[in-house]
Scaffold this motif. Structure first.
Motif, PDB file in Angstrom:
ATOM      1  N   ALA A 131       0.821  -1.216   0.000  1.00 40.23           N
ATOM      2  CA  ALA A 131       0.000   0.000   0.000  1.00 40.23           C
ATOM      3  C   ALA A 131       0.853   1.264   0.000  1.00 40.23           C
ATOM      4  CB  ALA A 131      -0.952   0.005   1.191  1.00 40.23           C
ATOM      5  N   LYS A 132       1.950   1.241   0.749  1.00 37.32           N
ATOM      6  CA  LYS A 132       2.792   2.435   0.814  1.00 37.32           C
ATOM      7  C   LYS A 132       3.450   2.714  -0.533  1.00 37.32           C
ATOM      8  CE  LYS A 132       6.376   4.751   3.453  1.00 37.32           C
ATOM      9  NZ  LYS A 132       7.051   4.775   4.741  1.00 37.32           N
ATOM     10  N   SER A 133       4.003   1.687  -1.159  1.00 39.46           N
ATOM     11  CA  SER A 133       4.654   1.913  -2.455  1.00 39.46           C
ATOM     12  C   SER A 133       3.627   2.350  -3.508  1.00 39.46           C
ATOM     13  CB  SER A 133       5.422   0.671  -2.916  1.00 39.46           C
ATOM     14  OG  SER A 133       4.552  -0.425  -3.100  1.00 39.46           O
ATOM     15  N   CYS A 134       2.421   1.811  -3.446  1.00 39.99           N
ATOM     16  CA  CYS A 134       1.360   2.225  -4.371  1.00 39.99           C
ATOM     17  C   CYS A 134       0.965   3.679  -4.138  1.00 39.99           C
ATOM     18  CB  CYS A 134       0.141   1.319  -4.230  1.00 39.99           C
ATOM     19  SG  CYS A 134       0.400  -0.360  -4.805  1.00 39.99           S
ATOM     20  N   THR A 135       0.912   4.077  -2.857  1.00 37.69           N
ATOM     21  CA  THR A 135       0.571   5.460  -2.527  1.00 37.69           C
ATOM     22  C   THR A 135       1.661   6.413  -2.998  1.00 37.69           C
ATOM     23  OG1 THR A 135      -0.618   4.682  -0.571  1.00 37.69           O
ATOM     24  CG2 THR A 135      -0.103   7.018  -0.667  1.00 37.69           C
ATOM     25  N   VAL A 136       2.902   6.060  -2.739  1.00 34.32           N
ATOM     26  CA  VAL A 136       4.021   6.908  -3.171  1.00 34.32           C
ATOM     27  C   VAL A 136       4.029   7.031  -4.695  1.00 34.32           C
ATOM     28  CG1 VAL A 136       6.548   7.084  -3.263  1.00 34.32           C
ATOM     29  CG2 VAL A 136       5.409   6.495  -1.106  1.00 34.32           C
ATOM     30  N   GLU A 137       3.769   5.937  -5.380  1.00 33.15           N
ATOM     31  CA  GLU A 137       3.695   5.966  -6.850  1.00 33.15           C
ATOM     32  C   GLU A 137       2.568   6.895  -7.310  1.00 33.15           C
ATOM     33  OE1 GLU A 137       2.517   2.868 -10.382  1.00 33.15           O
ATOM     34  OE2 GLU A 137       3.767   2.097  -8.754  1.00 33.15           O
ATOM     35  N   ALA A 138       1.406   6.792  -6.685  1.00 26.42           N
ATOM     36  CA  ALA A 138       0.276   7.657  -7.033  1.00 26.42           C
ATOM     37  C   ALA A 138       0.617   9.122  -6.776  1.00 26.42           C
ATOM     38  CB  ALA A 138      -0.964   7.256  -6.238  1.00 26.42           C
ATOM     39  N   LEU A 139       1.266   9.393  -5.650  1.00 30.93           N
ATOM     40  CA  LEU A 139       1.631  10.770  -5.314  1.00 30.93           C
ATOM     41  C   LEU A 139       2.688  11.334  -6.258  1.00 30.93           C
ATOM     42  CD1 LEU A 139       1.614  10.532  -1.442  1.00 30.93           C
ATOM     43  CD2 LEU A 139       0.228  12.096  -2.827  1.00 30.93           C
ATOM     44  N   SER A 140       3.575  10.481  -6.744  1.00 25.96           N
ATOM     45  CA  SER A 140       4.628  10.928  -7.652  1.00 25.96           C
ATOM     46  C   SER A 140       4.053  11.449  -8.969  1.00 25.96           C
ATOM     47  CB  SER A 140       5.615   9.792  -7.918  1.00 25.96           C
ATOM     48  OG  SER A 140       6.246   9.415  -6.715  1.00 25.96           O
ATOM     49  N   ALA A 141       2.860  10.988  -9.310  1.00 30.88           N
ATOM     50  CA  ALA A 141       2.218  11.407 -10.554  1.00 30.88           C
ATOM     51  C   ALA A 141       1.311  12.624 -10.358  1.00 30.88           C
ATOM     52  CB  ALA A 141       1.414  10.242 -11.129  1.00 30.88           C
ATOM     53  N   LEU A 142       1.227  13.110  -9.133  1.00 27.92           N
ATOM     54  CA  LEU A 142       0.338  14.232  -8.816  1.00 27.92           C
ATOM     55  C   LEU A 142       1.119  15.406  -8.245  1.00 27.92           C
ATOM     56  CD1 LEU A 142      -2.404  12.235  -6.854  1.00 27.92           C
ATOM     57  CD2 LEU A 142      -2.642  13.160  -9.163  1.00 27.92           C
ATOM     58  N   ASP A 143       0.579  16.611  -8.435  1.00 32.16           N
ATOM     59  CA  ASP A 143       1.111  17.756  -7.696  1.00 32.16           C
ATOM     60  C   ASP A 143       0.695  17.554  -6.252  1.00 32.16           C
ATOM     61  OD1 ASP A 143       2.179  19.058  -9.892  1.00 32.16           O
ATOM     62  OD2 ASP A 143       0.326  20.151 -10.317  1.00 32.16           O
ATOM     63  N   ASN A 144       1.639  17.650  -5.338  1.00 32.20           N
ATOM     64  CA  ASN A 144       1.291  17.456  -3.938  1.00 32.20           C
ATOM     65  C   ASN A 144       2.223  18.265  -3.051  1.00 32.20           C
ATOM     66  OD1 ASN A 144       3.483  15.649  -2.636  1.00 32.20           O
ATOM     67  ND2 ASN A 144       3.072  14.640  -4.598  1.00 32.20           N
ATOM     68  N   ASP A 145       1.788  18.464  -1.844  1.00 31.19           N
ATOM     69  CA  ASP A 145       2.542  19.251  -0.868  1.00 31.19           C
ATOM     70  C   ASP A 145       3.187  18.393   0.216  1.00 31.19           C
ATOM     71  OD1 ASP A 145       1.894  21.669  -2.124  1.00 31.19           O
ATOM     72  OD2 ASP A 145      -0.003  21.814  -1.035  1.00 31.19           O
ATOM     73  N   PHE A 146       3.369  17.111  -0.059  1.00 27.39           N
ATOM     74  CA  PHE A 146       3.986  16.230   0.928  1.00 27.39           C
ATOM     75  C   PHE A 146       5.445  16.614   1.132  1.00 27.39           C
ATOM     76  CE2 PHE A 146       0.219  13.882   0.346  1.00 27.39           C
ATOM     77  CZ  PHE A 146       0.091  13.019   1.419  1.00 27.39           C
ATOM     78  N   LYS A 147       5.891  16.552   2.368  1.00 28.34           N
ATOM     79  CA  LYS A 147       7.268  16.904   2.693  1.00 28.34           C
ATOM     80  C   LYS A 147       8.154  15.676   2.864  1.00 28.34           C
ATOM     81  CE  LYS A 147       5.796  21.145   4.960  1.00 28.34           C
ATOM     82  NZ  LYS A 147       4.409  21.043   5.349  1.00 28.34           N
ATOM     83  N   ASP A 148       7.549  14.524   3.257  1.00 25.80           N
ATOM     84  CA  ASP A 148       8.336  13.319   3.519  1.00 25.80           C
ATOM     85  C   ASP A 148       7.578  12.078   3.052  1.00 25.80           C
ATOM     86  OD1 ASP A 148       9.927  11.274   4.464  1.00 25.80           O
ATOM     87  OD2 ASP A 148       9.707  11.785   6.580  1.00 25.80           O
TER      88      ASP A 148
END
Length: 175
Positions: free
Chosen positions: A76-93
């Motif tokens: 789930a974490k790797s899938c979430t990180v992959e999804a976030l990598s394709a989106l504009d996001n404000d994640f810091k870590d």
């Protein structure tokens, strides 16, 4: 204080009619393994308390979503990180991110790794290919928002029971 807030939310839902035995909390060792599976050494105070209450069996809480120490898949974490990598996001870590729950492999409720040191960190709502937004100001507000509406569920069950009875038609004894 945060622990009391989370417990109060839970007890309120139980008072509304949720059967306490329909959920099962996770143990501290289970929570530790849950964190470790996501590459983390700990979780926030609020997350730990939510997991202690419903983390091993969520019952009607977030029905249809994978949640907790058993439900959240190891990828789930790797899938979430992959999804976030394709989106504009404000994640810091992203590396320190914690997945609280996932829904059908495309929607996730997560905590930014930069916020994990907070007692009651914000919860983000990530939808693959669509958006990543700050959904709730805190884990406790997310927990309250995702709580089952027991009265509504009771009404649904009563309506379904009536439909079954009406579909059966007259019985032999009533003819």
């Amino acid at each position: 204080m945060v622990i009391d807030c989370v417990r109060s939310i839970f007890e309120g839902v139980v008072a509304d009619g949720l059967r306490r035995g329909s959920v099962r909390g996770a143990s501290d060792p289970e929570i530790g393994r849950f964190a470790a599976a996501q590459g983390l050494t700990s979780v926030s105070v609020a997350v730990r308390e939510v997991l202690r209450l419903i983390g091993a069996q969520q019952g009607l809480w977030s029905t249809g979503s994978d949640f907790g120490v058993i439900g959240v898949a190891s990828d789930a974490k790797s899938c979430t990180v992959e999804a976030l990598s394709a989106l504009d996001n404000d994640f810091k870590d992203l590396a320190g991110l914690l997945v609280l729950s996932s829904h059908q492999g495309y929607a996730y409720y997560v905590i930014d790794g930069a916020d994990l040191g907070l007692d009651d960190p914000p919860v983000w709502d990530v939808v693959a290919g669509e958006s990543a937004g700050n959904g709730w100001q805190s884990v406790s507000s997310w927990f309250a928002a995702t709580a089952p509406d027991v009265e509504d569920l009771r009404d649904v069950m009563e309506s379904m029971a009536e439909m079954v009875i009406n579909r059966r038609g007259p019985t032999i004894s009533s003819r």
